[in-house]
Design an enzyme around this catalytic site. Structure first.
Site, short mmCIF file in Angstrom:
data_model
loop_
_atom_site.label_atom_id
_atom_site.label_comp_id
_atom_site.label_asym_id
_atom_site.label_seq_id
_atom_site.Cartn_x
_atom_site.Cartn_y
_atom_site.Cartn_z
N HIS A 1 -0.72 -3.83 -1.69
CA HIS A 1 -1.72 -3.44 -2.78
C HIS A 1 -2.81 -2.74 -2.25
CE1 HIS A 1 -5.11 -4.18 -5.25
NE2 HIS A 1 -4.34 -4.41 -6.32
N CYS A 2 -3.24 -2.87 -0.80
CA CYS A 2 -4.62 -2.41 -0.47
C CYS A 2 -4.60 -0.94 -0.48
CB CYS A 2 -4.85 -3.20 0.86
SG CYS A 2 -5.67 -4.91 0.66
#
Length: 419
Positions: A259-260
């Site tokens: 996600h990051c």
């Protein structure tokens, strides 16, 4: 005993639940996914960092998961850990955040501390979350309830840094909210760092991931021209990192996942464009470079097959590792997916192996993990190391392959072709 409700029981929410339970909090989890709720209450984990046994321990300590938002009514602290993906137009999708906030607002009582942990753009806590809480509940932030932001720093599969020993940043909408949030996290986190406010805490998370995003893009672009110039970039990085100051090693790869890095910097870039009217050029360039790495790897695969007088169409290509990080099952934004889709689109006979993944979906295509890895390696026209799981003996796999392409710089030997 204080009552904590964690909204969102995924890779961020569940480690928080575990830490708070161990610190003596009475903890309930709220999630809109009823299957997740049922599995957790039956002792089944769906995240890498907590085993089924760990979930059973939480249940034995009184933890319960529910899809009923009324559980919030008894909370002293509510922490929001819901996903914040990108919308189809590339902007932030705060649907889960606003949905969770509305549920909290309908059940909010005076004195409650509400903390947002979901990664988002600067201003979300006070400009999006606070107005919803106030308008629906009729209560006022800073007077009737308290509001703060604390960026999650969960690194799935990290054996060294977890919830307890990773410093926690908190920023309140008021000084009192900052103090209350710091006191809450201080019960189970060794170091709590208080930000000037919510916007600083929100932006700190984006800076952390933007820093990684840009530096990975740097070495990914270097990988392309170093290959053309006949320079071993992996050796270059090894040499550079012998300098004891002023350099941190980053490594190229087939793309970026999780996600990051693929998501979070775009929140900051979108915020700059929408509010200030000009681009965050570093982020947009880094996104362009990193997003095209799977296509670049596919071209390198085609070139390697050409060296054996083979076309990509009809050749058997075996991908090793399809998760976004080693030694976990998480496939979020894994670069293996666009790579696999590009190879299928060009007619490759695609196969895969991953110790943590049995079935792999690529659009309408579903692939089953090869049953016999050694045989699959021997039969493949080309073996590609996409993710270096600890269980792989990479050098042995390379030696057994007809041709071996290493996108992670893990293999040695003359037969290995490296990114």
């Amino acid at each position: 005993m204080s009552m904590l409700v964690v909204v969102g029981l995924g890779y961020v929410g569940l480690p928080l639940v575990q830490a708070a339970v161990r610190a003596g909090y009475d903890v309930a989890g709220l999630d809109v996914n009823e299957r997740v709720v049922a599995d957790l209450n039956a002792g089944r984990s769906h995240v890498d960092d907590l085993s089924d046994a760990a979930i059973a321990e939480l249940l034995a300590e009184g933890f319960t998961a529910t899809a009923d938002e009324a559980v919030i009514e008894g909370a002293d602290v509510v922490v929001v850990c819901v996903p914040t993906p990108l919308s189809p137009d590339g902007g932030p999708d705060l649907g889960a955040v606003t949905g969770a906030t509305q549920a909290i607002a309908r059940n909010l009582r005076p004195g409650t501390l509400v903390v947002l942990e979901s990664t988002t753009y600067p201003g979300t806590t006070e400009e999006v979350v606070q107005p919803i809480l106030e308008s629906v509940s009729g209560l006022r932030a800073g007077t009737d309830f308290h509001l703060a932001f604390s960026p999650e720093r969960i690194d799935p599969g990290n054996p060294v840094y977890g919830m307890h020993n990773t410093p926690k940043v908190v920023g309140g909408a008021t000084p009192e909210a900052s103090t209350l949030a710091a006191d809450f996290y201080g019960k189970f986190v060794e170091t709590v760092v208080v930000a000037k406010g919510t916007r600083e805490a929100e932006t700190a998370k984006l800076l952390e991931n933007t820093y990684r995003h840009i530096n990975i893009a740097l070495v990914n672009e270097m990988a392309r021209f170093c290959h053309e110039l006949g320079i071993d970039l992996w050796d270059v990085i090894g040499l550079a990192k012998t300098k004891p100051f002023g350099f941190q090693a980053f490594y190229p790869g087939p793309g970026v996942g999780g996600h990051c890095i693929p998501i979070d910097p775009n929140y900051l870039s979108h915020n700059v464009r929408s509010r200030l009217g000009y681009p965050f050029r570093f982020v947009e360039l880094a996104q362009e470079i990193n997003a095209t790495m799977p296509a670049y790897v596919a071209r390198r695969i085609q070139d390697l097959l050409n060296e054996d007088s083979k076309s990509l169409r009809g050749s058997t290509v075996l991908l090793l590792g399809v998760t976004y990080k080693p030694d976990i099952a998480d496939q979020r934004e894994s670069p293996a997916r666009p790579l696999g889709e590009a190879l299928l689109a060009q007619g490759a006979n695609l196969a895969f192996h991953d110790p943590a993944v049995e079935e792999w979906r690529l659009g309408a295509t579903s692939l089953t993990r090869v049953a016999d890895l050694d045989r699959a390696v021997a039969d493949a026209d080309l073996v590609v190391l996409v993710q270096n799981h600890r269980s792989y003996d990479v050098d042995a796999l390379a030696q057994a392959s007809r041709r071996f392409f290493d996108t992670r710089g893990a293999a040695t030997g003359d037969k290995v072709h490296r990114l």
